[in-house]
Write a protein that holds these residues in place. Structure first.
Motif, PDB file in Angstrom:
ATOM      1  N   ALA B  25      -7.280  19.472 -49.460  1.00  0.00           N
ATOM      2  CA  ALA B  25      -6.310  19.075 -48.377  1.00  0.00           C
ATOM      3  C   ALA B  25      -6.064  19.431 -47.255  1.00  0.00           C
ATOM      4  CB  ALA B  25      -4.797  19.382 -49.022  1.00  0.00           C
ATOM      5  N   ARG B  26      -6.743  20.388 -46.354  1.00  0.00           N
ATOM      6  CA  ARG B  26      -6.902  21.191 -45.189  1.00  0.00           C
ATOM      7  C   ARG B  26      -8.063  21.034 -44.559  1.00  0.00           C
ATOM      8  NH1 ARG B  26      -3.113  26.851 -45.404  1.00  0.00           N
ATOM      9  NH2 ARG B  26      -4.839  27.659 -46.792  1.00  0.00           N
ATOM     10  N   GLN B  27      -9.107  20.907 -45.274  1.00  0.00           N
ATOM     11  CA  GLN B  27     -10.411  21.256 -45.075  1.00  0.00           C
ATOM     12  C   GLN B  27     -11.214  20.994 -46.065  1.00  0.00           C
ATOM     13  OE1 GLN B  27      -9.823  25.167 -42.877  1.00  0.00           O
ATOM     14  NE2 GLN B  27     -12.260  24.901 -43.585  1.00  0.00           N
ATOM     15  N   PRO B  28     -12.023  20.893 -45.563  1.00  0.00           N
ATOM     16  CA  PRO B  28     -13.593  20.600 -46.394  1.00  0.00           C
ATOM     17  C   PRO B  28     -14.019  21.886 -46.730  1.00  0.00           C
ATOM     18  CG  PRO B  28     -14.023  19.079 -44.999  1.00  0.00           C
ATOM     19  CD  PRO B  28     -12.940  19.829 -44.276  1.00  0.00           C
ATOM     20  N   TYR B  29     -14.475  22.625 -48.009  1.00  0.00           N
ATOM     21  CA  TYR B  29     -15.027  23.801 -48.232  1.00  0.00           C
ATOM     22  C   TYR B  29     -16.756  23.385 -49.208  1.00  0.00           C
ATOM     23  CZ  TYR B  29     -10.671  26.231 -47.219  1.00  0.00           C
ATOM     24  OH  TYR B  29      -9.853  27.240 -46.326  1.00  0.00           O
ATOM     25  N   SER B  30     -17.417  24.366 -49.370  1.00  0.00           N
ATOM     26  CA  SER B  30     -18.933  24.605 -49.617  1.00  0.00           C
ATOM     27  C   SER B  30     -18.033  24.802 -51.475  1.00  0.00           C
ATOM     28  CB  SER B  30     -19.586  25.432 -49.208  1.00  0.00           C
ATOM     29  OG  SER B  30     -19.554  26.961 -49.303  1.00  0.00           O
ATOM     30  N   VAL B  31     -19.295  25.115 -52.339  1.00  0.00           N
ATOM     31  CA  VAL B  31     -18.591  25.748 -53.770  1.00  0.00           C
ATOM     32  C   VAL B  31     -18.325  26.819 -53.262  1.00  0.00           C
ATOM     33  CG1 VAL B  31     -19.616  25.786 -56.324  1.00  0.00           C
ATOM     34  CG2 VAL B  31     -20.389  23.403 -54.844  1.00  0.00           C
ATOM     35  N   GLU B  32     -19.247  27.585 -52.825  1.00  0.00           N
ATOM     36  CA  GLU B  32     -19.368  28.836 -52.153  1.00  0.00           C
ATOM     37  C   GLU B  32     -18.142  29.839 -51.683  1.00  0.00           C
ATOM     38  OE1 GLU B  32     -22.826  30.884 -50.494  1.00  0.00           O
ATOM     39  OE2 GLU B  32     -23.450  31.948 -51.918  1.00  0.00           O
ATOM     40  N   GLU B  33     -17.383  28.765 -50.834  1.00  0.00           N
ATOM     41  CA  GLU B  33     -16.413  29.439 -50.235  1.00  0.00           C
ATOM     42  C   GLU B  33     -15.057  28.782 -51.182  1.00  0.00           C
ATOM     43  OE1 GLU B  33     -17.175  28.370 -45.684  1.00  0.00           O
ATOM     44  OE2 GLU B  33     -17.167  25.959 -46.915  1.00  0.00           O
ATOM     45  N   LEU B  34     -15.016  28.368 -51.760  1.00  0.00           N
ATOM     46  CA  LEU B  34     -14.098  28.039 -52.854  1.00  0.00           C
ATOM     47  C   LEU B  34     -14.146  28.841 -53.695  1.00  0.00           C
ATOM     48  CD1 LEU B  34     -13.952  24.450 -53.490  1.00  0.00           C
ATOM     49  CD2 LEU B  34     -11.979  25.303 -52.562  1.00  0.00           C
ATOM     50  N   ALA B  35     -15.645  29.358 -54.416  1.00  0.00           N
ATOM     51  CA  ALA B  35     -15.765  31.181 -55.049  1.00  0.00           C
ATOM     52  C   ALA B  35     -15.026  32.041 -54.648  1.00  0.00           C
ATOM     53  CB  ALA B  35     -17.390  30.539 -55.657  1.00  0.00           C
ATOM     54  N   VAL B  36     -14.983  31.701 -53.995  1.00  0.00           N
ATOM     55  CA  VAL B  36     -14.947  33.238 -52.908  1.00  0.00           C
ATOM     56  C   VAL B  36     -12.895  33.207 -52.737  1.00  0.00           C
ATOM     57  CG1 VAL B  36     -14.614  34.357 -50.847  1.00  0.00           C
ATOM     58  CG2 VAL B  36     -16.449  34.605 -51.566  1.00  0.00           C
ATOM     59  N   LEU B  37     -12.852  31.826 -52.274  1.00  0.00           N
ATOM     60  CA  LEU B  37     -10.959  32.242 -52.641  1.00  0.00           C
ATOM     61  C   LEU B  37     -10.748  31.983 -53.355  1.00  0.00           C
ATOM     62  CD1 LEU B  37     -10.768  29.535 -49.690  1.00  0.00           C
ATOM     63  CD2 LEU B  37     -10.210  31.624 -49.326  1.00  0.00           C
ATOM     64  N   LEU B  38     -11.503  31.626 -54.458  1.00  0.00           N
ATOM     65  CA  LEU B  38     -10.316  31.270 -55.765  1.00  0.00           C
ATOM     66  C   LEU B  38     -10.601  32.810 -56.987  1.00  0.00           C
ATOM     67  CD1 LEU B  38     -10.932  27.465 -56.111  1.00  0.00           C
ATOM     68  CD2 LEU B  38      -8.505  28.933 -55.580  1.00  0.00           C
ATOM     69  N   ASN B  39     -11.806  33.410 -56.429  1.00  0.00           N
ATOM     70  CA  ASN B  39     -12.398  34.903 -57.130  1.00  0.00           C
ATOM     71  C   ASN B  39     -12.475  34.257 -58.524  1.00  0.00           C
ATOM     72  OD1 ASN B  39     -12.643  37.741 -57.451  1.00  0.00           O
ATOM     73  ND2 ASN B  39     -10.106  37.480 -58.175  1.00  0.00           N
ATOM     74  N   LEU B  40     -13.489  33.331 -57.670  1.00  0.00           N
ATOM     75  CA  LEU B  40     -14.363  32.408 -59.443  1.00  0.00           C
ATOM     76  C   LEU B  40     -15.355  32.723 -59.258  1.00  0.00           C
ATOM     77  CD1 LEU B  40     -12.034  29.678 -60.290  1.00  0.00           C
ATOM     78  CD2 LEU B  40     -12.167  31.666 -61.733  1.00  0.00           C
ATOM     79  N   LYS B  41     -16.557  32.860 -60.377  1.00  0.00           N
ATOM     80  CA  LYS B  41     -18.080  32.059 -59.640  1.00  0.00           C
ATOM     81  C   LYS B  41     -18.617  30.665 -59.745  1.00  0.00           C
ATOM     82  CE  LYS B  41     -18.410  36.277 -61.234  1.00  0.00           C
ATOM     83  NZ  LYS B  41     -19.274  37.528 -59.711  1.00  0.00           N
ATOM     84  N   ALA B  42     -19.127  31.374 -58.788  1.00  0.00           N
ATOM     85  CA  ALA B  42     -19.487  29.255 -58.246  1.00  0.00           C
ATOM     86  C   ALA B  42     -19.707  28.454 -59.237  1.00  0.00           C
ATOM     87  CB  ALA B  42     -20.645  29.743 -57.321  1.00  0.00           C
ATOM     88  N   SER B  43     -20.244  28.691 -60.103  1.00  0.00           N
ATOM     89  CA  SER B  43     -20.485  27.651 -61.237  1.00  0.00           C
ATOM     90  C   SER B  43     -19.505  27.383 -62.009  1.00  0.00           C
ATOM     91  CB  SER B  43     -21.536  28.269 -62.780  1.00  0.00           C
ATOM     92  OG  SER B  43     -20.311  29.687 -63.179  1.00  0.00           O
ATOM     93  N   THR B  44     -18.946  28.083 -62.321  1.00  0.00           N
ATOM     94  CA  THR B  44     -17.312  27.841 -62.951  1.00  0.00           C
ATOM     95  C   THR B  44     -16.336  26.903 -61.953  1.00  0.00           C
ATOM     96  OG1 THR B  44     -16.527  29.885 -63.744  1.00  0.00           O
ATOM     97  CG2 THR B  44     -14.650  28.883 -63.821  1.00  0.00           C
ATOM     98  N   VAL B  45     -16.305  26.823 -60.674  1.00  0.00           N
ATOM     99  CA  VAL B  45     -16.388  26.043 -59.312  1.00  0.00           C
ATOM    100  C   VAL B  45     -16.505  25.023 -59.853  1.00  0.00           C
ATOM    101  CG1 VAL B  45     -16.179  25.569 -57.390  1.00  0.00           C
ATOM    102  CG2 VAL B  45     -15.056  27.915 -57.288  1.00  0.00           C
TER     103      VAL B  45
END
Lengths: 185, 185
Positions: B25-45
């Motif tokens: 809602a604030r800005q677009p993100y790539s899968v990898e960025e989200l994975a880092v922010l959420l502390n999850l693996k890319a596959s999960t994201v």
DNA sequence: AATCTAATTCGATACTCATCGAAATAAATC
DNA sequence: GATTTATTTCGATGAGTATCGAATTAGATT
């Protein structure tokens, strides 16, 4: 709080619960009536209703034998309006930020072997560390003070301070004066 | 359709997916960025994003290496407005009524041993029976015509009519002219 | 073309939860 | 007070799913 929002959506993410809401939108029903209409057992319907009640969407009125449930249309209206409000969106992000903060603090204060370099003096950092340390305890399990000390000494020689701060911050609970400790939630 | 609504709520009934929405809602993100922010693996994201994409809440834009996801605010707005509309409430109840109708028809036409007394002549009743019969087939599994006949003959001697009606009503699919049969969805 | 990188898909695992039947509660009628 | 009836709670089971790591796919850079 984000957890509340998840609970709300979970309450609605089941076909039979949506059907219940649809039915109650027309008129109140007892558990048994709903069970017949939905082709489910009463115990299952009861389970669904308790989930809906927990998020405030339905409520019960006792009428003779029966427990008649009704839809709280006002709550439905209110919730649906605020679901994706700025506040709720911001709250979920706040969780992310908080986690990131905790992770950073943990990284700063925890050695590779898992022990603490020091116990943080700053309140916010201390609390982040306490949230980290408490993970060593199982939820809802009872621990004697001796056992608590033993576990905490794995983190820092000053286990007594850790123990005191955990209870002071409400992260661990203690029964009465000299009773056991446990981790809630 | 009620199923769609359930899918929508399921997509939102996970803490990490709500966080993703909050972040996007604030800005677009790539899968990898989200994975880092959420502390999850890319596959999960990736898994989470596909669920959100399926209900039209997010969409991806390829940008060089990255797959950048963005929130479809319009869809969010639209959905949240209509979630508990009269139509949706009515639709969920319609399902209940439809099920009740199907159950009644099944009760009327099915013997205790599971076989059909007769094949209904009326269109609506026939379709209710077809929906009942098709449950004997696994979803997405391929069946030869021989196997289909074998299974259907357990319901009625005129298995050929049943097979033809199942395909005609789109309840079972058939590949090309002489290929296999399968049950979709 | 060969190689990198990000993303997705797949298979496995662990956990959550819908559903049921049985047992326990609660309330009302006899 | 005893008994019936509706509801809730509890324990078990099965289905669904969040998560991960490995393998695969899709794109871009060299």
């Amino acid at each position: 709080m984000s957890e509340e929002l998840v609970t709300f959506f979970k309450a609605l993410s089941d076909a039979n619960r949506l059907k219940i809401i649809g039915l109650l939108a027309r008129q109140p029903y007892s558990v048994e009536e709903l069970a017949v209409l939905l082709n489910l057992k009463a115990s299952t319907v009861s389970h669904h209703l308790s989930k809906l009640a927990k998020v405030g969407l339905v409520s019960a009125k006792t009428d003779s034998y029966y427990n008649v449930y009704q839809l709280d249309e006002q709550a439905l209206e209110l919730k649906s309006r605020s679901l994706f409000s700025q506040e709720n969106l911001a709250a979920s992000v706040a969780d992310v930020d908080a986690d990131a903060y905790d992770n950073k603090v943990v990284k700063d204060f925890v050695r590779k072997d898992g022990g603490l370099k020091t116990i943080p003096a700053q309140r916010k950092k201390l609390e982040a560390i306490l949230r980290y340390v408490v993970k060593a305890f199982e939820v809802n399990k009872r621990y004697s003070e001796k056992k608590v000390n033993e576990i905490l000494s794995g983190y820092h020689a000053d286990y007594a301070s850790l123990r005191r701060e955990l209870v002071g911050a409400g992260i661990m609970k203690r029964e009465g004066g000299g009773g056991d400790y446990w981790r809630e939630e």
